[in-house]
Design an enzyme around this catalytic site. Structure first.
Site, PDB file in Angstrom:
ATOM      1  N   PHE A 192       0.851  -1.340   0.022  1.00  0.00           N
ATOM      2  CA  PHE A 192      -0.054   0.008   0.053  1.00  0.00           C
ATOM      3  C   PHE A 192       0.776   1.354  -0.045  1.00  0.00           C
ATOM      4  CE2 PHE A 192      -2.178  -3.135   2.761  1.00  0.00           C
ATOM      5  CZ  PHE A 192      -2.909  -3.705   1.784  1.00  0.00           C
ATOM      6  N   ARG A 193       2.041   1.062  -0.571  1.00  0.00           N
ATOM      7  CA  ARG A 193       2.848   2.578  -0.660  1.00  0.00           C
ATOM      8  C   ARG A 193       3.283   2.933   0.813  1.00  0.00           C
ATOM      9  NH1 ARG A 193       3.598   3.516  -6.008  1.00  0.00           N
ATOM     10  NH2 ARG A 193       2.011   2.708  -7.311  1.00  0.00           N
ATOM     11  N   LEU A 194       3.378   2.251   1.874  1.00  0.00           N
ATOM     12  CA  LEU A 194       3.663   2.440   3.422  1.00  0.00           C
ATOM     13  C   LEU A 194       4.953   1.950   3.263  1.00  0.00           C
ATOM     14  CD1 LEU A 194       0.187   1.321   4.924  1.00  0.00           C
ATOM     15  CD2 LEU A 194       1.063   3.809   4.263  1.00  0.00           C
ATOM     16  N   HIS A 195       5.790   2.582   2.389  1.00  0.00           N
ATOM     17  CA  HIS A 195       7.340   2.206   2.391  1.00  0.00           C
ATOM     18  C   HIS A 195       8.080   2.916   3.618  1.00  0.00           C
ATOM     19  CE1 HIS A 195       6.037   0.907  -1.569  1.00  0.00           C
ATOM     20  NE2 HIS A 195       6.124   2.402  -1.965  1.00  0.00           N
TER      21      HIS A 195
END
Ligand SMILES: Cc1cc2nc3c(=O)[nH]c(=O)nc-3n(C[C@H](O)[C@H](O)[C@H](O)COP(=O)(O)O)c2cc1C
Length: 203
Positions: free
Chosen positions: A181-184
């Site tokens: 979820f692009r919670l990099h």
């Protein structure tokens, strides 16, 4: 896996290049193509940025390095302004590393050692290429290659004086780890005086 778990829990900012060394090794072990390929951005005297890929063929606890033609555009830009910025990316691992630093010409003994370890044809192509200057045809390049092949036949190929390397004294490095979820996850290590600090930033 705990979604809050950090990939960087064990990072020691006083050893800023340790994780880069580990990640390159992991990419090598997995058989990933060109595991040490990085882009190299340089800046010319007028302030214009230029970038291209090179192979990161040297790393220790404070610097990285690469080899090239010392009369190439990239070399002129480094001699003019010294600052560089590089990125490595391993898509199969979902990892990126960004590195900033100041480049200086590599000591000749390191250059010699690397050049002499290269395959003979790569040694000859270094002689044949006036990197970054105009080439009238591919035929000319092959003629040059054959010229040096004949010149050095049955001899050790000497390291051209115009061929060398640069070491980049790193002062900032960012590790990026891709998460769902692009919670990099991103961590920046930066050098202030002789101390390294560690900062987590939003992705
Ligand atoms: C994956 C990859 C790795 C490369 N590695 C090097 C390298 O280690 N040294 C080098 O001089 N050129 C390397 N090149 C070629 C450079 O990208 C570039 O074309 C060349 O160095 C000339 O750049 P310049 O005219 O900006 O100096 C590589 C190209 C690719 C695609």
């Amino acid at each position: 896996m705990d979604e809050y778990e950090s990939q960087f829990a064990t990072i020691n900012p006083q050893q800023p290049l340790k994780l880069l060394t580990d990640w390159v090794q992991e990419a090598k072990d997995l058989g990933i193509a060109e595991p040490d390929a990085m882009n190299l951005a340089t800046v010319d005297r007028a302030g214009n940025p230029h970038n291209r890929m090179v192979l990161m063929r040297h790393i220790n606890d404070r610097e990285i390095g690469f080899f090239t033609n010392l009369e190439s555009n990239k070399a002129s830009e480094i001699f003019a302004t010294q600052r560089t910025s590089s990125t490595l990316w391993w898509p199969q691992l979902g990892r990126q590393v960004r590195i900033e630093g100041t480049a200086i010409e590599m000591p000749r003994d390191m250059v010699e050692e690397y050049y002499q370890s290269r395959p003979r044809n790569s040694q000859l192509s270094a002689w044949a290429s006036k990197q970054s200057t105009e080439l009238v045809s591919m035929e000319r390049l092959h003629q040059e290659f054959r010229k040096y092949e004949a010149k050095f036949s049955n001899k050790k190929v000497p390291t051209p004086i115009f061929w060398g390397g640069f070491t980049i004294l790193v002062d900032k490095i960012e590790y990026w780890y891709g998460k769902p979820f692009r919670l990099h996850e991103r961590i920046i290590l930066s050098k202030e005086e002789n101390n390294w600090s560690k900062t987590r930033i939003y992705p």
